[in-house]
Design a protein around this motif. Sequence first.
Motif, PDB file in Angstrom:
ATOM      1  N   ASN A 165       4.270   0.121 -11.190  1.00 44.75           N
ATOM      2  CA  ASN A 165       4.562  -0.718 -10.447  1.00 44.75           C
ATOM      3  C   ASN A 165       5.475  -1.768 -11.372  1.00 44.75           C
ATOM      4  OD1 ASN A 165       2.161  -1.510 -11.997  1.00 44.75           O
ATOM      5  ND2 ASN A 165       1.559  -3.036 -10.653  1.00 44.75           N
ATOM      6  N   GLU A 172       9.654   1.532  -7.219  1.00 43.66           N
ATOM      7  CA  GLU A 172       9.812   0.377  -6.049  1.00 43.66           C
ATOM      8  C   GLU A 172      11.416   0.134  -6.502  1.00 43.66           C
ATOM      9  OE1 GLU A 172       6.741  -2.518  -5.884  1.00 43.66           O
ATOM     10  OE2 GLU A 172       6.571  -1.830  -7.567  1.00 43.66           O
ATOM     11  N   ARG A 188       3.535  -7.944  -4.109  1.00 42.35           N
ATOM     12  CA  ARG A 188       3.215  -6.730  -3.273  1.00 42.35           C
ATOM     13  C   ARG A 188       3.663  -5.662  -4.254  1.00 42.35           C
ATOM     14  NH1 ARG A 188       4.835  -7.704   2.666  1.00 42.35           N
ATOM     15  NH2 ARG A 188       6.888  -8.597   1.627  1.00 42.35           N
ATOM     16  N   LEU A 189       3.133  -4.649  -3.536  1.00 44.98           N
ATOM     17  CA  LEU A 189       3.733  -3.099  -3.971  1.00 44.98           C
ATOM     18  C   LEU A 189       4.651  -2.716  -2.856  1.00 44.98           C
ATOM     19  CD1 LEU A 189       3.508  -0.917  -6.281  1.00 44.98           C
ATOM     20  CD2 LEU A 189       1.826   0.008  -4.746  1.00 44.98           C
ATOM     21  N   GLY A 238      -1.013   1.344 -13.485  1.00 47.86           N
ATOM     22  CA  GLY A 238      -0.826  -0.088 -12.960  1.00 47.86           C
ATOM     23  C   GLY A 238      -1.081  -1.029 -13.841  1.00 47.86           C
ATOM     24  N   MET A 268       2.640   6.776  -5.251  1.00 56.25           N
ATOM     25  CA  MET A 268       2.365   5.261  -4.972  1.00 56.25           C
ATOM     26  C   MET A 268       1.127   4.919  -4.768  1.00 56.25           C
ATOM     27  SD  MET A 268       5.210   4.125  -5.593  1.00 56.25           S
ATOM     28  CE  MET A 268       5.075   2.423  -5.196  1.00 56.25           C
ATOM     29  N   HIS A 277      -1.132   2.288  -6.507  1.00 52.58           N
ATOM     30  CA  HIS A 277      -1.904   1.418  -5.916  1.00 52.58           C
ATOM     31  C   HIS A 277      -3.283   1.305  -5.999  1.00 52.58           C
ATOM     32  CE1 HIS A 277      -3.888   0.092  -2.005  1.00 52.58           C
ATOM     33  NE2 HIS A 277      -3.440  -1.060  -2.276  1.00 52.58           N
ATOM     34  N   SER A 315      -3.397  -0.678  -9.325  1.00 49.80           N
ATOM     35  CA  SER A 315      -2.844  -2.108  -9.577  1.00 49.80           C
ATOM     36  C   SER A 315      -3.523  -2.993  -8.656  1.00 49.80           C
ATOM     37  CB  SER A 315      -1.495  -2.027  -9.191  1.00 49.80           C
ATOM     38  OG  SER A 315      -1.126  -1.836  -7.920  1.00 49.80           O
ATOM     39  N   GLN A 359      -2.553  -3.931  -5.812  1.00 49.11           N
ATOM     40  CA  GLN A 359      -1.757  -4.905  -4.831  1.00 49.11           C
ATOM     41  C   GLN A 359      -1.999  -4.711  -3.467  1.00 49.11           C
ATOM     42  OE1 GLN A 359       1.148  -3.222  -7.882  1.00 49.11           O
ATOM     43  NE2 GLN A 359       2.237  -5.054  -7.162  1.00 49.11           N
ATOM     44  N   GLU A 360      -1.513  -5.711  -2.729  1.00 44.19           N
ATOM     45  CA  GLU A 360      -1.249  -5.630  -1.284  1.00 44.19           C
ATOM     46  C   GLU A 360       0.190  -4.638  -1.091  1.00 44.19           C
ATOM     47  OE1 GLU A 360       0.252  -8.437   2.451  1.00 44.19           O
ATOM     48  OE2 GLU A 360      -0.559  -9.257   0.526  1.00 44.19           O
ATOM     49  N   LEU A 361      -0.128  -3.804   0.119  1.00 48.05           N
ATOM     50  CA  LEU A 361       1.060  -2.873   0.290  1.00 48.05           C
ATOM     51  C   LEU A 361       1.932  -3.671   0.979  1.00 48.05           C
ATOM     52  CD1 LEU A 361      -0.710   0.566   1.000  1.00 48.05           C
ATOM     53  CD2 LEU A 361       0.374  -0.251  -1.180  1.00 48.05           C
TER      54      LEU A 361
END
Length: 267
Positions: free
Chosen positions: A70, A149, A157-158, A180, A231, A235, A238, A240-242
Amino acid sequence: MTSAPSGLPEPTPETSPAETQHDAATPHRAGATYALGRAIITPLARLIYRPRVEGREKVPTDGPVIFASNHLSFIDSIAIPVAAPRPVHFLAKSSYFEGRGFSGALKRSFFESIGAIPVRRGAGQAALDALDQQRQLLDEGLTVALYPEGTRSTDGRLYKGRTGVAFLALQTGAPVVPVGLIGTDKVMPKGAKMPSMTERITVRFGDPIDVSVHGPANSGKARRLATDEIMAGIHALSGQELAGIYNEPAAQGAIEKIKQAFPHERR
Protein backbone atom coordinates in the motif's frame (compact mmCIF):
# COMPACT_ATOMS: atom_id res chain seq x y z
CA MET A 1 8.84 8.64 -3.98
CA THR A 2 7.00 8.89 -7.22
CA SER A 3 4.04 6.91 -8.44
CA ALA A 4 6.27 5.57 -11.21
CA PRO A 5 6.69 2.17 -9.51
CA SER A 6 3.23 1.19 -10.61
CA GLY A 7 3.28 3.04 -13.89
CA LEU A 8 3.29 -0.29 -15.65
CA PRO A 9 1.49 -0.80 -18.94
CA GLU A 10 -1.61 -2.87 -18.45
CA PRO A 11 -1.66 -4.94 -21.63
CA THR A 12 -4.84 -5.75 -23.42
CA PRO A 13 -5.85 -9.43 -23.50
CA GLU A 14 -4.33 -9.66 -27.00
CA THR A 15 -0.89 -8.57 -25.84
CA SER A 16 1.61 -11.39 -25.56
CA PRO A 17 4.77 -11.37 -23.44
CA ALA A 18 6.90 -11.29 -26.58
CA GLU A 19 5.12 -8.20 -27.83
CA THR A 20 5.99 -6.27 -24.69
CA GLN A 21 9.74 -6.86 -24.99
CA HIS A 22 11.48 -3.58 -25.76
CA ASP A 23 15.11 -2.56 -25.60
CA ALA A 24 15.30 -0.62 -22.35
CA ALA A 25 18.33 0.80 -20.66
CA THR A 26 20.16 -1.52 -18.33
CA PRO A 27 18.68 -0.95 -14.87
CA HIS A 28 20.76 0.47 -12.06
CA ARG A 29 21.29 -2.29 -9.52
CA ALA A 30 21.89 -1.81 -5.84
CA GLY A 31 25.64 -1.50 -5.49
CA ALA A 32 28.24 0.05 -3.22
CA THR A 33 26.22 3.23 -2.66
CA TYR A 34 23.19 1.19 -1.68
CA ALA A 35 25.23 -1.03 0.64
CA LEU A 36 26.73 2.03 2.33
CA GLY A 37 23.39 3.81 2.52
CA ARG A 38 21.66 0.72 3.91
CA ALA A 39 24.41 0.35 6.52
CA ILE A 40 23.88 3.95 7.63
CA ILE A 41 20.15 4.56 7.08
CA THR A 42 18.85 1.26 8.46
CA PRO A 43 20.24 1.47 12.01
CA LEU A 44 19.59 5.22 12.11
CA ALA A 45 15.96 4.82 11.06
CA ARG A 46 15.46 1.97 13.51
CA LEU A 47 16.95 4.04 16.32
CA ILE A 48 14.82 7.11 15.60
CA TYR A 49 11.53 5.57 14.50
CA ARG A 50 11.61 2.18 16.27
CA PRO A 51 9.62 0.52 13.46
CA ARG A 52 7.65 -2.57 14.26
CA VAL A 53 8.55 -5.19 11.65
CA GLU A 54 6.39 -8.29 11.34
CA GLY A 55 6.72 -11.30 9.05
CA ARG A 56 10.30 -10.57 7.96
CA GLU A 57 11.03 -14.29 8.03
CA LYS A 58 8.38 -14.86 5.33
CA VAL A 59 10.44 -13.10 2.65
CA PRO A 60 12.29 -15.61 0.41
CA THR A 61 16.03 -15.33 1.01
CA ASP A 62 16.97 -15.85 -2.64
CA GLY A 63 15.47 -15.71 -6.10
CA PRO A 64 13.24 -12.99 -7.58
CA VAL A 65 10.66 -11.34 -5.33
CA ILE A 66 8.10 -8.61 -5.94
CA PHE A 67 7.08 -6.56 -2.90
CA ALA A 68 3.59 -5.15 -3.46
CA SER A 69 2.66 -2.51 -0.91
CA ASN A 70 0.00 0.00 0.00
CA HIS A 71 1.16 3.58 -0.46
CA LEU A 72 0.56 6.28 2.12
CA SER A 73 3.67 8.47 2.18
CA PHE A 74 6.91 9.46 0.48
CA ILE A 75 8.80 7.54 3.16
CA ASP A 76 7.17 4.22 2.20
CA SER A 77 10.08 3.78 -0.18
CA ILE A 78 12.47 4.13 2.75
CA ALA A 79 10.44 2.07 5.22
CA ILE A 80 10.39 -1.04 3.03
CA PRO A 81 14.17 -1.20 2.34
CA VAL A 82 14.86 -0.52 6.03
CA ALA A 83 12.60 -3.40 7.10
CA ALA A 84 13.28 -5.90 4.31
CA PRO A 85 15.91 -8.62 4.81
CA ARG A 86 17.15 -8.17 1.22
CA PRO A 87 18.16 -5.25 -1.02
CA VAL A 88 15.08 -3.73 -2.67
CA HIS A 89 14.84 -1.80 -5.94
CA PHE A 90 12.28 0.95 -6.57
CA LEU A 91 11.52 3.11 -9.57
CA ALA A 92 11.91 6.84 -9.04
CA LYS A 93 11.51 9.90 -11.25
CA SER A 94 14.64 10.44 -13.34
CA SER A 95 14.63 14.11 -12.29
CA TYR A 96 15.75 13.00 -8.83
CA PHE A 97 19.04 11.89 -10.39
CA GLU A 98 19.64 14.78 -12.77
CA GLY A 99 20.25 17.71 -10.43
CA ARG A 100 23.49 19.65 -10.70
CA GLY A 101 25.97 20.85 -8.14
CA PHE A 102 26.31 19.70 -4.56
CA SER A 103 22.57 19.46 -3.88
CA GLY A 104 22.04 17.44 -7.05
CA ALA A 105 24.83 15.04 -6.13
CA LEU A 106 23.45 14.71 -2.61
CA LYS A 107 19.95 13.94 -3.85
CA ARG A 108 21.28 11.44 -6.38
CA SER A 109 23.38 9.67 -3.73
CA PHE A 110 20.41 9.50 -1.39
CA PHE A 111 18.12 7.86 -3.91
CA GLU A 112 20.84 5.45 -5.00
CA SER A 113 21.39 4.58 -1.34
CA ILE A 114 17.78 3.41 -0.95
CA GLY A 115 17.86 1.28 -4.11
CA ALA A 116 15.99 3.66 -6.41
CA ILE A 117 16.17 3.23 -10.19
CA PRO A 118 15.75 6.32 -12.40
CA VAL A 119 12.95 6.15 -14.97
CA ARG A 120 11.18 8.72 -17.08
CA ARG A 121 7.50 9.01 -16.36
CA GLY A 122 4.88 8.83 -19.03
CA ALA A 123 2.71 6.58 -21.10
CA GLY A 124 3.62 4.36 -24.00
CA GLN A 125 7.29 3.54 -24.43
CA ALA A 126 8.31 5.09 -21.10
CA ALA A 127 5.96 2.76 -19.25
CA LEU A 128 7.17 -0.24 -21.23
CA ASP A 129 10.78 0.67 -20.49
CA ALA A 130 9.98 0.80 -16.77
CA LEU A 131 8.42 -2.65 -17.02
CA ASP A 132 11.48 -3.96 -18.87
CA GLN A 133 13.84 -2.64 -16.20
CA GLN A 134 11.93 -4.42 -13.48
CA ARG A 135 11.73 -7.61 -15.54
CA GLN A 136 15.51 -7.57 -16.02
CA LEU A 137 16.09 -7.25 -12.28
CA LEU A 138 13.72 -10.12 -11.53
CA ASP A 139 15.33 -12.27 -14.22
CA GLU A 140 18.60 -11.81 -12.32
CA GLY A 141 17.03 -13.07 -9.10
CA LEU A 142 16.74 -9.63 -7.48
CA THR A 143 13.83 -7.88 -5.77
CA VAL A 144 11.62 -4.99 -6.82
CA ALA A 145 8.93 -3.11 -4.93
CA LEU A 146 5.81 -1.58 -6.45
CA TYR A 147 2.62 0.16 -5.41
CA PRO A 148 -0.38 -1.41 -7.19
CA GLU A 149 -2.59 1.58 -6.28
CA GLY A 150 -0.48 3.78 -8.55
CA THR A 151 -0.10 6.78 -6.28
CA ARG A 152 -0.35 7.72 -2.63
CA SER A 153 -3.66 7.48 -0.81
CA THR A 154 -4.49 10.90 0.61
CA ASP A 155 -7.47 9.73 2.66
CA GLY A 156 -5.99 6.56 4.16
CA ARG A 157 -8.20 4.17 2.21
CA LEU A 158 -6.86 1.27 0.14
CA TYR A 159 -7.65 1.78 -3.52
CA LYS A 160 -8.21 -0.73 -6.28
CA GLY A 161 -5.02 -2.25 -7.66
CA ARG A 162 -3.87 -1.93 -11.23
CA THR A 163 -2.91 -5.12 -13.00
CA GLY A 164 0.63 -4.16 -14.03
CA VAL A 165 2.12 -5.77 -10.92
CA ALA A 166 0.28 -9.03 -11.58
CA PHE A 167 1.36 -8.92 -15.23
CA LEU A 168 5.00 -8.64 -14.15
CA ALA A 169 4.62 -11.51 -11.69
CA LEU A 170 2.86 -13.73 -14.24
CA GLN A 171 5.54 -13.05 -16.84
CA THR A 172 8.54 -13.66 -14.60
CA GLY A 173 7.16 -16.29 -12.23
CA ALA A 174 8.33 -14.20 -9.26
CA PRO A 175 6.37 -14.64 -6.03
CA VAL A 176 4.61 -11.56 -4.73
CA VAL A 177 5.10 -10.64 -1.07
CA PRO A 178 2.29 -8.32 0.08
CA VAL A 179 3.36 -5.51 2.39
CA GLY A 180 1.17 -3.56 4.78
CA LEU A 181 2.49 -0.18 5.91
CA ILE A 182 0.86 1.47 8.91
CA GLY A 183 1.59 4.95 10.24
CA THR A 184 3.89 6.24 7.50
CA ASP A 185 1.30 8.89 6.65
CA LYS A 186 1.57 10.17 10.22
CA VAL A 187 5.37 10.22 10.15
CA MET A 188 5.39 12.20 6.92
CA PRO A 189 2.02 13.43 5.63
CA LYS A 190 1.74 14.62 2.08
CA GLY A 191 3.20 18.13 1.81
CA ALA A 192 5.42 17.79 4.89
CA LYS A 193 9.03 18.78 4.31
CA MET A 194 10.46 16.84 7.25
CA PRO A 195 9.32 13.60 8.90
CA SER A 196 8.00 13.57 12.44
CA MET A 197 10.21 11.89 15.03
CA THR A 198 7.44 11.14 17.50
CA GLU A 199 5.42 8.63 15.48
CA ARG A 200 6.12 4.92 14.98
CA ILE A 201 5.44 2.87 11.88
CA THR A 202 4.63 -0.78 11.34
CA VAL A 203 5.84 -2.80 8.36
CA ARG A 204 4.11 -6.15 7.86
CA PHE A 205 5.27 -8.74 5.33
CA GLY A 206 2.75 -11.37 4.29
CA ASP A 207 3.10 -14.88 2.92
CA PRO A 208 4.44 -15.04 -0.66
CA ILE A 209 1.72 -15.36 -3.28
CA ASP A 210 2.11 -17.58 -6.35
CA VAL A 211 -0.12 -15.88 -8.91
CA SER A 212 0.58 -18.44 -11.66
CA VAL A 213 -2.49 -20.40 -10.56
CA HIS A 214 -4.66 -17.74 -12.18
CA GLY A 215 -3.42 -18.34 -15.72
CA PRO A 216 -1.03 -16.82 -18.29
CA ALA A 217 0.12 -13.21 -18.38
CA ASN A 218 -1.73 -12.53 -21.64
CA SER A 219 -5.07 -13.31 -20.00
CA GLY A 220 -6.92 -10.25 -18.78
CA LYS A 221 -8.94 -12.40 -16.40
CA ALA A 222 -5.77 -13.93 -14.91
CA ARG A 223 -4.23 -10.50 -14.37
CA ARG A 224 -7.38 -9.19 -12.68
CA LEU A 225 -7.75 -12.23 -10.41
CA ALA A 226 -4.06 -12.12 -9.49
CA THR A 227 -4.29 -8.40 -8.73
CA ASP A 228 -7.33 -8.89 -6.54
CA GLU A 229 -5.52 -11.63 -4.59
CA ILE A 230 -2.50 -9.34 -4.11
CA MET A 231 -4.68 -6.46 -2.94
CA ALA A 232 -6.54 -8.78 -0.55
CA GLY A 233 -3.17 -9.74 0.92
CA ILE A 234 -2.22 -6.09 1.36
CA HIS A 235 -5.60 -5.31 2.92
CA ALA A 236 -5.26 -8.14 5.43
CA LEU A 237 -1.96 -6.64 6.57
CA SER A 238 -2.82 -2.93 6.54
CA GLY A 239 -6.41 -3.12 7.79
CA GLN A 240 -7.37 -0.07 5.70
CA GLU A 241 -10.88 0.78 4.62
CA LEU A 242 -11.43 -0.32 1.03
CA ALA A 243 -12.19 2.46 -1.43
CA GLY A 244 -13.43 0.16 -4.20
CA ILE A 245 -12.24 2.55 -6.93
CA TYR A 246 -8.97 3.55 -8.57
CA ASN A 247 -6.88 6.22 -6.88
CA GLU A 248 -6.76 8.65 -9.75
CA PRO A 249 -8.27 12.09 -10.31
CA ALA A 250 -10.50 12.61 -13.30
CA ALA A 251 -8.53 13.57 -16.40
CA GLN A 252 -8.82 17.19 -17.57
CA GLY A 253 -8.60 17.78 -21.30
CA ALA A 254 -8.26 15.45 -24.28
CA ILE A 255 -4.49 14.93 -24.00
CA GLU A 256 -4.67 14.00 -20.32
CA LYS A 257 -7.53 11.61 -21.00
CA ILE A 258 -5.47 9.84 -23.67
CA LYS A 259 -2.40 9.66 -21.40
CA GLN A 260 -4.50 8.34 -18.55
CA ALA A 261 -6.23 5.71 -20.64
CA PHE A 262 -3.24 4.29 -22.50
CA PRO A 263 -1.13 2.69 -19.78
CA HIS A 264 -3.98 1.73 -17.51
CA GLU A 265 -6.51 -1.01 -17.46
CA ARG A 266 -9.83 0.24 -18.72
CA ARG A 267 -12.54 0.13 -16.08
